[in-house]
Design a protein around this motif. Structure first.
Motif, short mmCIF file in Angstrom:
data_model
loop_
_atom_site.label_atom_id
_atom_site.label_comp_id
_atom_site.label_asym_id
_atom_site.label_seq_id
_atom_site.Cartn_x
_atom_site.Cartn_y
_atom_site.Cartn_z
N ALA A 102 7.06 15.30 -0.60
CA ALA A 102 5.50 15.01 -0.16
C ALA A 102 4.94 14.14 -1.07
CB ALA A 102 4.88 16.36 -0.29
N GLU A 103 5.16 13.99 -2.38
CA GLU A 103 4.50 13.19 -3.32
C GLU A 103 5.01 11.70 -3.07
OE1 GLU A 103 2.01 11.97 -6.52
OE2 GLU A 103 2.00 13.55 -5.12
N ALA A 104 6.49 11.74 -2.85
CA ALA A 104 6.68 10.14 -2.56
C ALA A 104 6.06 9.70 -1.22
CB ALA A 104 8.39 10.39 -2.45
N ARG A 105 5.82 10.59 -0.43
CA ARG A 105 5.32 9.88 1.01
C ARG A 105 4.02 9.50 0.63
NH1 ARG A 105 7.66 14.85 3.35
NH2 ARG A 105 9.79 14.36 4.31
N ARG A 106 3.26 10.29 -0.22
CA ARG A 106 1.96 10.02 -0.46
C ARG A 106 1.74 8.68 -1.06
NH1 ARG A 106 -1.89 10.00 -4.59
NH2 ARG A 106 -0.28 10.66 -6.24
N LEU A 107 2.54 8.54 -2.30
CA LEU A 107 2.63 7.24 -2.90
C LEU A 107 3.05 6.15 -1.99
CD1 LEU A 107 4.02 8.27 -6.02
CD2 LEU A 107 1.64 7.85 -5.76
N ARG A 108 4.06 6.47 -1.12
CA ARG A 108 4.33 5.25 -0.16
C ARG A 108 3.41 5.08 0.71
NH1 ARG A 108 9.70 5.83 3.66
NH2 ARG A 108 9.30 3.85 4.81
N GLN A 109 2.45 5.83 1.19
CA GLN A 109 1.57 5.73 2.21
C GLN A 109 0.26 4.99 1.62
OE1 GLN A 109 0.03 9.34 3.81
NE2 GLN A 109 1.65 9.24 5.46
N LYS A 110 0.01 5.38 0.11
CA LYS A 110 -0.90 4.57 -0.62
C LYS A 110 -0.81 3.01 -1.19
CE LYS A 110 -4.18 5.47 -4.35
NZ LYS A 110 -4.90 6.31 -5.24
N PHE A 111 0.59 2.73 -1.45
CA PHE A 111 1.11 1.86 -2.17
C PHE A 111 2.03 0.87 -1.51
CE2 PHE A 111 -0.22 4.69 -5.52
CZ PHE A 111 -1.26 3.90 -6.03
N ASP A 114 7.62 -0.93 -1.02
CA ASP A 114 8.27 -1.78 -1.95
C ASP A 114 7.61 -1.67 -3.37
OD1 ASP A 114 9.77 -2.89 0.00
OD2 ASP A 114 8.48 -4.68 0.38
N ARG A 115 6.45 -0.62 -3.49
CA ARG A 115 5.85 -0.39 -4.83
C ARG A 115 6.22 0.89 -5.43
NH1 ARG A 115 5.17 -4.82 -6.49
NH2 ARG A 115 3.77 -4.01 -8.00
N VAL A 116 7.11 1.71 -4.75
CA VAL A 116 7.25 2.96 -5.04
C VAL A 116 8.83 3.26 -5.64
CG1 VAL A 116 7.37 5.55 -4.69
CG2 VAL A 116 5.49 3.96 -3.84
N TYR A 117 8.88 3.74 -6.67
CA TYR A 117 10.15 4.01 -7.25
C TYR A 117 10.31 5.46 -7.96
CZ TYR A 117 10.53 -1.11 -7.19
OH TYR A 117 10.35 -2.28 -6.93
N ALA A 118 11.60 6.00 -8.21
CA ALA A 118 11.74 7.29 -8.85
C ALA A 118 12.63 7.28 -10.00
CB ALA A 118 12.10 8.07 -7.86
N TYR A 119 12.37 8.07 -10.88
CA TYR A 119 13.36 8.31 -12.32
C TYR A 119 13.11 9.87 -12.20
CZ TYR A 119 14.80 8.98 -16.66
OH TYR A 119 15.65 9.38 -17.89
N GLY A 120 14.30 10.41 -12.51
CA GLY A 120 14.44 11.98 -12.76
C GLY A 120 15.56 12.10 -13.66
N SER A 121 15.29 13.43 -14.50
CA SER A 121 16.34 13.71 -15.40
C SER A 121 17.01 15.03 -15.11
CB SER A 121 15.65 13.88 -16.71
OG SER A 121 16.41 14.32 -17.92
N SER A 122 18.29 15.17 -15.24
CA SER A 122 18.89 16.37 -14.96
C SER A 122 18.52 16.77 -13.32
CB SER A 122 18.53 17.28 -16.03
OG SER A 122 19.41 18.61 -15.64
N ALA A 123 17.97 18.07 -13.36
CA ALA A 123 17.41 18.53 -11.95
C ALA A 123 16.69 17.54 -11.26
CB ALA A 123 17.04 19.81 -12.02
N GLY A 133 18.03 8.63 -1.00
CA GLY A 133 18.85 8.60 -0.10
C GLY A 133 17.97 8.91 1.42
N ASP A 134 16.81 9.44 1.23
CA ASP A 134 15.88 9.55 2.34
C ASP A 134 14.98 8.35 2.86
OD1 ASP A 134 16.81 12.10 2.75
OD2 ASP A 134 15.09 13.03 1.69
N ASP A 135 15.25 7.27 1.97
CA ASP A 135 14.38 6.18 2.00
C ASP A 135 12.88 6.15 1.65
OD1 ASP A 135 16.50 4.25 2.35
OD2 ASP A 135 16.69 4.60 4.47
N LEU A 136 12.59 7.22 0.81
CA LEU A 136 11.12 7.19 0.48
C LEU A 136 10.63 6.57 -0.66
CD1 LEU A 136 10.93 11.22 1.18
CD2 LEU A 136 9.97 9.53 2.47
N VAL A 137 11.78 6.05 -1.46
CA VAL A 137 11.39 5.07 -2.58
C VAL A 137 12.26 3.86 -2.24
CG1 VAL A 137 10.66 7.00 -4.22
CG2 VAL A 137 13.10 6.40 -4.11
#
Length: 143
Positions: A102-111, A114-123, A133-137
């Protein structure tokens, strides 16, 4: 080939964020999805020209990591990103996946994608990889 032009920016982010020490586990804080404001984004909250970086904490899907935001905020900003932190429901994997989507979709709609990336640690790395994999970023780094 569209993703290849973002590779230098992504590689810079990876190099900066790989220097982080391991995550420290802490008790649940009960926070929801974090909205970026001028105060908590280092003055970048309204910056639509800069790439947006969704940062997702680790913690075995059971704990928050109170060190994650302080360790990543300055590095994300220095690398040219506007940081967005998401806190997901703990001890509920399906709800965690839905929260970050949901947060990735919100950022994708707003920006835009091509402007949205993700970084995660562990979980959070698992969740970041799912977003990619879902092409949300545009791209994700899983540590």
């Amino acid at each position: 080939m569209r993703r290849a032009r973002h590779l230098p920016l992504l590689l810079l982010a990876v190099l900066l964020l790989l220097a982080l020490p391991g995550a420290v586990l802490a008790a649940e804080t009960g926070q929801g999805v974090g909205e970026v404001s001028e105060e908590n984004a280092g003055g970048l909250g309204g910056s639509t020209g800069r790439p947006q970086l969704l940062l997702i904490h680790g913690g075995s899907f059971l704990y928050e990591d109170p060190t994650f935001e302080p360790l990543t905020r300055g590095r994300a900003i220095a690398a040219g990103f506007v940081p967005h932190y998401v806190s997901y429901p703990l001890d509920n994997l399906p709800a965690a996946v839905e929260r970050v989507r949901a947060e990735a979709r919100r950022l994708r709609q707003k920006f835009g994608l091509d402007r949205v990336y993700a970084y995660g640690s562990s979980a959070g790395a698992t969740l970041a990889a799912l977003l990619s994999g879902d092409d949300l970023v545009s791209a994700a780094v899983a540590k």
